[in-house]
Design an enzyme around this catalytic site. Structure first.
Site, PDB file in Angstrom:
ATOM      1  N   LYS A  35      -7.211   0.106  -2.260  1.00 47.36           N
ATOM      2  CA  LYS A  35      -7.301  -0.090  -0.812  1.00 47.36           C
ATOM      3  C   LYS A  35      -5.939  -0.400  -0.220  1.00 47.36           C
ATOM      4  O   LYS A  35      -5.504   0.206   0.751  1.00 47.36           O
ATOM      5  CB  LYS A  35      -8.264  -1.248  -0.491  1.00 47.36           C
ATOM      6  CG  LYS A  35      -9.699  -0.993  -0.885  1.00 47.36           C
ATOM      7  CD  LYS A  35     -10.602  -2.146  -0.494  1.00 47.36           C
ATOM      8  CE  LYS A  35     -10.269  -3.449  -1.195  1.00 47.36           C
ATOM      9  NZ  LYS A  35     -10.436  -3.415  -2.649  1.00 47.36           N
ATOM     10  N   THR A  36      -5.291  -1.398  -0.822  1.00 44.50           N
ATOM     11  CA  THR A  36      -3.995  -1.804  -0.293  1.00 44.50           C
ATOM     12  C   THR A  36      -2.982  -0.665  -0.443  1.00 44.50           C
ATOM     13  O   THR A  36      -2.185  -0.403   0.463  1.00 44.50           O
ATOM     14  CB  THR A  36      -3.507  -3.082  -0.994  1.00 44.50           C
ATOM     15  OG1 THR A  36      -4.529  -4.069  -0.874  1.00 44.50           O
ATOM     16  CG2 THR A  36      -2.240  -3.615  -0.376  1.00 44.50           C
ATOM     17  N   ASP A 221      -5.665  -5.777   6.253  1.00 46.39           N
ATOM     18  CA  ASP A 221      -6.087  -5.810   4.840  1.00 46.39           C
ATOM     19  C   ASP A 221      -6.978  -7.042   4.630  1.00 46.39           C
ATOM     20  O   ASP A 221      -6.882  -8.011   5.380  1.00 46.39           O
ATOM     21  CB  ASP A 221      -4.850  -5.890   3.930  1.00 46.39           C
ATOM     22  CG  ASP A 221      -5.176  -5.490   2.485  1.00 46.39           C
ATOM     23  OD1 ASP A 221      -6.335  -5.141   2.202  1.00 46.39           O
ATOM     24  OD2 ASP A 221      -4.263  -5.532   1.641  1.00 46.39           O
ATOM     25  N   GLU A 222      -7.819  -7.013   3.617  1.00 45.02           N
ATOM     26  CA  GLU A 222      -8.705  -8.137   3.287  1.00 45.02           C
ATOM     27  C   GLU A 222      -9.530  -8.564   4.506  1.00 45.02           C
ATOM     28  O   GLU A 222      -9.674  -9.752   4.805  1.00 45.02           O
ATOM     29  CB  GLU A 222      -7.892  -9.347   2.775  1.00 45.02           C
ATOM     30  CG  GLU A 222      -6.891  -9.017   1.671  1.00 45.02           C
ATOM     31  CD  GLU A 222      -7.474  -9.051   0.272  1.00 45.02           C
ATOM     32  OE1 GLU A 222      -8.701  -9.226   0.153  1.00 45.02           O
ATOM     33  OE2 GLU A 222      -6.707  -8.868  -0.687  1.00 45.02           O
ATOM     34  N   GLN A 259     -15.584  -9.502  -2.226  1.00 41.68           N
ATOM     35  CA  GLN A 259     -14.453 -10.409  -2.437  1.00 41.68           C
ATOM     36  C   GLN A 259     -14.283 -11.403  -1.295  1.00 41.68           C
ATOM     37  O   GLN A 259     -13.218 -11.991  -1.131  1.00 41.68           O
ATOM     38  CB  GLN A 259     -13.161  -9.608  -2.620  1.00 41.68           C
ATOM     39  CG  GLN A 259     -13.136  -8.806  -3.900  1.00 41.68           C
ATOM     40  CD  GLN A 259     -11.790  -8.131  -4.133  1.00 41.68           C
ATOM     41  OE1 GLN A 259     -10.799  -8.809  -4.364  1.00 41.68           O
ATOM     42  NE2 GLN A 259     -11.747  -6.828  -4.046  1.00 41.68           N
ATOM     43  N   ARG A 611      -8.729  -9.361 -11.457  1.00 39.91           N
ATOM     44  CA  ARG A 611      -7.258  -9.444 -11.415  1.00 39.91           C
ATOM     45  C   ARG A 611      -6.660  -8.881 -12.701  1.00 39.91           C
ATOM     46  O   ARG A 611      -5.489  -8.570 -12.770  1.00 39.91           O
ATOM     47  CB  ARG A 611      -6.766 -10.899 -11.237  1.00 39.91           C
ATOM     48  CG  ARG A 611      -7.130 -11.629  -9.965  1.00 39.91           C
ATOM     49  CD  ARG A 611      -6.853 -10.857  -8.739  1.00 39.91           C
ATOM     50  NE  ARG A 611      -8.053 -10.157  -8.312  1.00 39.91           N
ATOM     51  CZ  ARG A 611      -8.038  -9.118  -7.475  1.00 39.91           C
ATOM     52  NH1 ARG A 611      -6.919  -8.666  -6.986  1.00 39.91           N
ATOM     53  NH2 ARG A 611      -9.159  -8.514  -7.127  1.00 39.91           N
TER      54      ARG A 611
END
Ligand code: ATP
Ligand code: MG
Length: 747
Positions: A35-36, A221-222, A259, A611
């Site tokens: 995504k990022t 983002d996020e 998330q 992660r």
């Protein structure tokens, strides 16, 4: 690189998202699906292929670190320096407020209070209102105040709604005082930054139009972790109309509902889930391939998160190999746990030829970090702790920040109180109280009282001398602050305030440590100056104040990273340890207070597992001492949810493995990032020299026509010397400078 090579690295879905530039766009996908990365390419695409000016782009990230990484990657993709707004919400708001704070009745040079400052304010209020801080801690009040601000409940509204029982009345009073004190100090806290920007946009249409016009393309983002105010901010900016009156909404948000880990801080998962409803006509792109982790790790993450009921069912797939299974180790106690992790790091670093920087220990609470620090340093494994006692929370750093803060904004009473007797100037509680009382009666800042000789002369000769010297120091640097490099200002303040000498005279280990930190701080300053030579003191102060915990992270340094699961969001590491897998710790007790608390903790567990790129370890301790209490523990529910076929050796780790491996990698200590003592000594000597050189310029007689060198403006010629003021012509400007402060020397 060919023109669109960067796009060819994306898969079809990612490419589709990167090239969809007009209208609302949602990229909703699981962890590690790119995504990022896609968002970063999208920015490059807008600039390179669509001819959008970087000035017209706003990209919001969750941490400063993420912003920095994104900026660097965009830079690489478009191959030139970009001065673009890729920022956190807080930094973006701060930039906006700096320009328009006057609309809201603040001075433009308002201070930003960080959590430590906030605590000081509340502590003082408690004293004033006779509140027992043993029963109600400052953090208790600050938690409620912050919560109110996130919900846009003002102090007045709070008192209107609540305030019926004793406790609520007290909270209302504290909140009210708190707001008044901040306002009087011309200061805002972190929550204010967002809140006031939204207020600004709502109050002043012209300002809003200006930013709507500027930010033609907005990316977040996020997005799953945005709260109500952040949502309002984005919405106000995105609802722009173009010249024909059509709503533009070139807004791209990126996130993963699995998330969302900040609901306890007001994050509203509905923002992402209802995006399509909120922004009609929105396009949604889902990414399904995970590029980060091995198949086993991804499977483990999925087996845990699929226990959440309130979620959209989605599953990532990967091309990657299965990889090693997940290791679970059940330790005797937290020391054993830490010892195990340290041994494993050394063992794997040896067998996989891995650098320490590839390892991360991700824990649930900061309080867990200390045992790992001990275990790692005992084995000479270099590590960095992110969060906890932040570097910038250390006393000496806060003190110097206060000196600089005071130079920047004299109305900052809090800063003055902090340093008025640091180093010792003989100013005791009574003297201070007297000064504060006067400031209050006169309605001025505390610093203004210091400038009143009649008042100061009423103290003993020693105190009055000291205070006059302090006031003079702050006042002169205040005038000269824009004429100097920040590092020169820092050196000058550190030496001329007597702060450095006071520490040197102590000859204790502790004082040495503090001096080391102060020199380290100088390298922080120099680093910023390199990045932006024209950075003003105000800008620098902001950057520091806004550094989130996670930003101490220097990925260049070869050290194991210790951080909380929360701050690890968006990051990735080849080797990840998740200690403390115990009920009550993870999931934390908070999970049991709230209905959906357990689901939020489970999402955090999902964040932790995802992660890891190559390998994952989970550990727990049968007994644990935390906050001074020892308890028997129970294995975390999350461990039981994890599919046991993914665990190595049925989940029972053979203890002998680690007890015999102590001899691994004798050379480990070579990697320890030690600061040679001489370097420190050198740095200190240099700081003193610079400060002295500046001061000496006072005595040295300059005459008209002399050629001089200034550390910020370069070479110039003296036009006029008048007492303490010197006028110099530099290549492109003429400046008036103060002798004795200005960093000049004769050529
Ligand atoms: P998170 O949900 O954790 O924030 P994310 O969806 O933002 O993750 P990224 O951090 O962008 O994911 O990417 C994860 C990893 O996958 C990175 O190492 C990235 O370089 C890699 N990656 C992303 N897209 C691709 C691709 N198309 N091909 C190869 N690698 C990729
Ligand atoms: Mg990401």
């Amino acid at each position: 690189m060919g023109r669109t090579d960067y796009l060819d690295k994306l898969n079809d879905k990612q490419k589709e998202a990167a090239m969809y530039t007009e209208g609302p766009l949602l990229i909703l996908a699981g962890a590690g699906s790119g995504k990022t990365s896609t968002m970063t390419c999208r920015i490059a695409y807008l600039i390179r292929e669509m001819g959008v000016h970087p000035y017209n782009i706003l990209a919001v990230t969750f941490t400063n670190k993420a912003a920095k990484e994104m900026r660097e990657r965009v830079q690489r993709l478009i191959g030139e320096g970009v001065n673009m707004w890729i920022l956190t919400f807080h930094s973006a708001c701060l930039r906006i407020l700096r320009r328009h704070a006057e609309v809201l009745g603040y001075g433009r040079d308002f201070a930003v209070y960080d959590p430590t400052d906030q605590k000081t304010v509340v502590k003082n209020i408690c004293k004033e209102l006779n509140i027992d801080t043993k029963k109600f801690s400052p953090s208790y009040f600050l938690g409620i105040i912050s919560h109110c601000k996130e919900q846009r409940i003002s102090a007045r509204e709070y008192n209107g709604i609540y305030g019926t029982d004793y406790k609520e009345q007290m909270i209302g009073q504290v909140y009210d005082r708190y707001e008044k004190i901040l306002k009087k100090n011309n200061a805002m806290d972190f929550d204010d930054l967002l809140l006031k920007t939204v207020e600004l946009f709502e109050q002043d249409e012209e300002v809003l139009l200006r930013y709507q016009d500027r930010f033609q393309y907005i990316m977040v983002d996020e997005y799953q972790d945005t709260n109500m105010i952040q949502y309002a901010f984005v919405r106000l900016l995105a609802d722009a109309r173009d010249r024909d009156g059509n709503i533009r909404r070139n807004l791209c948000v990126v996130g993963d509902d699995d998330q969302c880990i900040y609901q306890w801080r007001g994050a509203d998962i509905r923002n992402i889930l209802e995006f399509e409803k909120d922004f009609p006509g929105a396009k949604t792109v889902k990414l399904e391939q995970n590029y980060r982790s091995t198949a086993n790790i991804l499977e483990a993450a999925h087996s845990v998160i699929s226990h959440n009921r309130g979620r959209k069912d989605k599953k990532l797939w990967t091309d990657a190999e299965d990889g090693r299974k997940i290791v679970y180790y059940n330790a005797d106690d937290e020391k054993d746990e830490a010892y195990f992790i340290a041994s494993e790091i050394n063992r794997v670093a040896g067998s996989d030829h891995a650098d320490y920087r590839q390892f991360a220990v991700l824990y649930r609470t900061n309080a867990q970090s200390r045992t790992f620090e001990e275990a790692l340093s005992r084995r000479d494994i270099p590590y960095r702790v992110l969060g906890g006692l932040r570097y910038y929370d250390r006393k000496e750093i806060k003190d110097m920040m206060s000196y600089m803060g005071l130079v920047q904004n004299r109305a900052n009473d809090l800063a003055l109180v902090r340093i008025i007797n640091e180093p010792k100037r003989g100013v005791g509680g009574k003297t201070l109280q007297k000064l504060q009382a006067l400031a209050q009666v006169r309605g001025t800042s505390l610093f203004d009282v210091l400038l009143d000789d009649d008042v100061i002369d009423s103290f003993s000769a020693k105190v009055s001398d000291n205070l006059k010297q302090l006031a003079g120091l702050i006042a002169t640097y205040g005038i000269e602050k824009d004429n100097m490099k920040i590092s020169d200002l820092y050196d000058g303040l550190l030496v001329n305030s007597g702060y450095m000498k006071a520490l040197e005279d102590q000859h204790t280990v502790e004082a040495e440590g503090r001096l080391e930190n102060l020199m380290e701080f100088k390298s922080v300053i120099v680093g910023y100056e390199k990045e932006d030579p024209n950075m003003s003191l105000a800008e620098f102060m902001e950057r520091i104040a806004l550094l989130a915990d996670v930003d101490n992270h220097d990925s260049e340094e070869n050290a194991v990273t210790l951080m909380t699961l929360h701050s690890a969001k968006g990051l990735e590491f080849p080797y990840v340890f998740m200690p403390g897998m115990e009920d009550g710790l993870f999931p934390g007790w908070r999970a049991f207070d709230r209905e959906d608390g357990l689901e939020e903790e489970r999402r955090l567990c999902y964040v932790g597992i995802t992660r890891a790129k190559k390998r994952l370890w989970m550990t727990s301790a049968r007994t644990r001492t935390i906050y001074g209490r020892t308890d028997y523990t129970r294995e975390s529910v999350f461990l039981h949810e994890l599919d046991s076929k993914l665990l190595e050796g049925d989940g029972i780790y053979e203890k002998k493995d680690r007890r015999t491996e102590g001899v691994f990698r004798d050379g480990a200590s070579e990697n320890v990032a030690m600061k040679p003592f001489d370097q420190l000594k050198y740095a200190r000597a240099q700081t003193k020299q610079r400060a002295e050189a500046m001061a000496k310029a006072n005595a040295e007689s300059f005459s008209v026509g002399d050629r001089v060198a200034h550390s910020k403006f370069g070479e110039g010629t003296v036009l006029e010397v008048n007492g303490k003021v010197i006028r110099i012509e530099f290549a492109d400007q003429v400046r008036k400078l103060a002798l004795g402060i200005a960093p000049i020397k004769k050529l």
